[in-house]
Scaffold this active site. Structure first.
Site, mmCIF file in Angstrom:
data_model
loop_
_atom_site.group_PDB
_atom_site.id
_atom_site.type_symbol
_atom_site.label_atom_id
_atom_site.label_comp_id
_atom_site.label_asym_id
_atom_site.label_seq_id
_atom_site.Cartn_x
_atom_site.Cartn_y
_atom_site.Cartn_z
ATOM 1 N N SER A 185 -4.120 -0.836 5.778
ATOM 2 C CA SER A 185 -4.802 -0.813 7.075
ATOM 3 C C SER A 185 -5.737 -1.990 7.332
ATOM 4 O O SER A 185 -6.177 -2.173 8.466
ATOM 5 C CB SER A 185 -5.591 0.487 7.222
ATOM 6 N N TYR A 199 5.003 -2.577 11.859
ATOM 7 C CA TYR A 199 3.666 -2.153 11.421
ATOM 8 C C TYR A 199 3.674 -1.841 9.926
ATOM 9 O O TYR A 199 2.776 -2.259 9.178
ATOM 10 C CB TYR A 199 3.221 -0.932 12.246
ATOM 11 N N LYS A 247 -4.837 -4.273 10.045
ATOM 12 C CA LYS A 247 -5.064 -3.899 11.449
ATOM 13 C C LYS A 247 -6.087 -4.806 12.129
ATOM 14 O O LYS A 247 -5.960 -5.122 13.313
ATOM 15 C CB LYS A 247 -5.535 -2.434 11.540
ATOM 16 N N VAL A 288 -5.554 2.183 2.341
ATOM 17 C CA VAL A 288 -5.256 3.269 1.401
ATOM 18 C C VAL A 288 -4.929 2.805 -0.011
ATOM 19 O O VAL A 288 -4.929 3.611 -0.933
ATOM 20 C CB VAL A 288 -4.079 4.187 1.834
ATOM 21 N N TYR A 343 -12.827 4.586 9.767
ATOM 22 C CA TYR A 343 -12.294 5.827 10.324
ATOM 23 C C TYR A 343 -13.406 6.834 10.613
ATOM 24 O O TYR A 343 -14.436 6.478 11.160
ATOM 25 C CB TYR A 343 -11.247 6.438 9.373
#
Ligand code: GLN
Length: 308
Positions: A62, A189, A65, A259, A241
């Site tokens: 992530s 992605y 991103k 992760v 998050y």
């Protein structure tokens, strides 16, 4: 310099923390060596320090991103990106199937729905998977200062277990937020998430954000200044998050977790940093990584709300 010794001390202080577990949704992440730990600091003046298992590679996940959001802004324009992706913290899990009620936009680019949308805007909405992933790999390599590669094993494993992300893709297509083939967007992605890096790469990449988009070593403007501000703002409010509020008050610099166990942090005008330790908590953030970042923030006065 006493800094490498200090960083080694930061690692040892966090090591006894046995909380969390390696992500287990794919075999490659589940079998990660959870004893590995590393930390790296890249100053905006070009000085660089690291300690621990700083050559160990892991998938960027992530953390990609942040950069793909920057590329989407450059390729599609901020106005268009804001039409498609919001900037509000969701308070939901990263892979939640959720959209803003009135606009149908994903809440922000740091959760999967927003990240898949950002991916679909790279190059152009009509580009194909190859063109998008080539562009992303090129920019990320330039930021890291070396050629990065996709971990094909991670990519294949993630693709085999992509039902949830595919569902997000189809939800985005059904609401008109993405216009391309949703499977292509999700595959792309997943490919961007499977790019391998180490903590030194991440600290360097982050230092570019801290330095207004200019690479501290090569001097090249890699990310436009306006995108940097947008990316760091969204990292501040959404990068960790549903732990974002906790993070901002305790640690106090923009950050993004993945992760695989990495955390990338960026204090504007000062430093880019990265930590690695595979065991993550229930929100998806590395347990020892959070501890190390708290320690670094306290010791080095990195909280953005502190007057130095
Ligand atoms: N590939 C992972 C996913 O999309 C990345 C998530 C993460 O790093 N939090 O589920």
């Amino acid at each position: 310099s006493p800094i490498p010794d200090y960083l080694a001390h930061v690692l040892e202080k966090a090591r006894p923390n046995e909380g969390g577990a390696a992500a287990d949704y794919i075999e490659t992440l589940a079998k990660a060596d959870t004893s590995k730990m590393a930390v790296a600091l890249a100053m905006v003046d070009g000085n660089f320090y690291s300690a621990g298992d700083d050559n160990i590679e892991f998938s960027i996940q992530s953390i990609s991103k942040s950069f793909v959001y920057a590329i989407a802004i450059e390729d599609a324009g901020l106005e268009q990106v804001l039409k498609k992706i919001g900037v509000e913290p969701s308070g939901d899990r990263f892979n939640q199937l959720s959209l803003e009620r009135s606009t149908n936009r994903p809440m922000n680019p740091m959760i999967n729905a927003g990240a898949i949308t950002a991916h679909s805007l790279v190059v152009s909405p009509t580009a194909n998977l190859q063109e998008r992933t080539d562009r992303i790999l090129k920019v990320l390599s330039k930021l890291a200062g070396r050629e990065l590669h996709v971990d094909e094993e991670v990519y294949k494993a993630e693709l085999k277990d992509a039902d949830r992300n595919m569902a997000i893709g189809y939800m985005l297509k059904a609401t008109g937020i993405i216009t391309c083939d949703p499977r292509e967007a999700v595959k792309g992605y997943i490919r961007q998430c499977a790019i391998n890096v180490n903590v030194k790469d991440l600290a360097m990449m982050s230092a570019v954000l801290s330095n207004g988009g200019v690479h501290p070593v090569t001097g090249e403007q890699i990310i436009p200044h306006t995108s940097v501000r947008q990316v760091l703002s969204v990292m501040t409010t959404c990068g960790m998050y549903d732990a974002a509020g906790d993070w901002v008050s305790n640690v106090g610099f923009p950050a993004k977790s993945g992760v695989a166990g990495a955390i990338m942090g960026s204090l504007p005008g000062q430093v880019g940093l990265a930590t690695f330790s595979p065991k993550i908590d229930e929100r998806g953030n590395s347990v020892r990584g959070v501890a190390m970042c708290e320690q670094l923030s306290r010791d080095m006065g990195l909280h953005m709300m502190d007057v130095s």
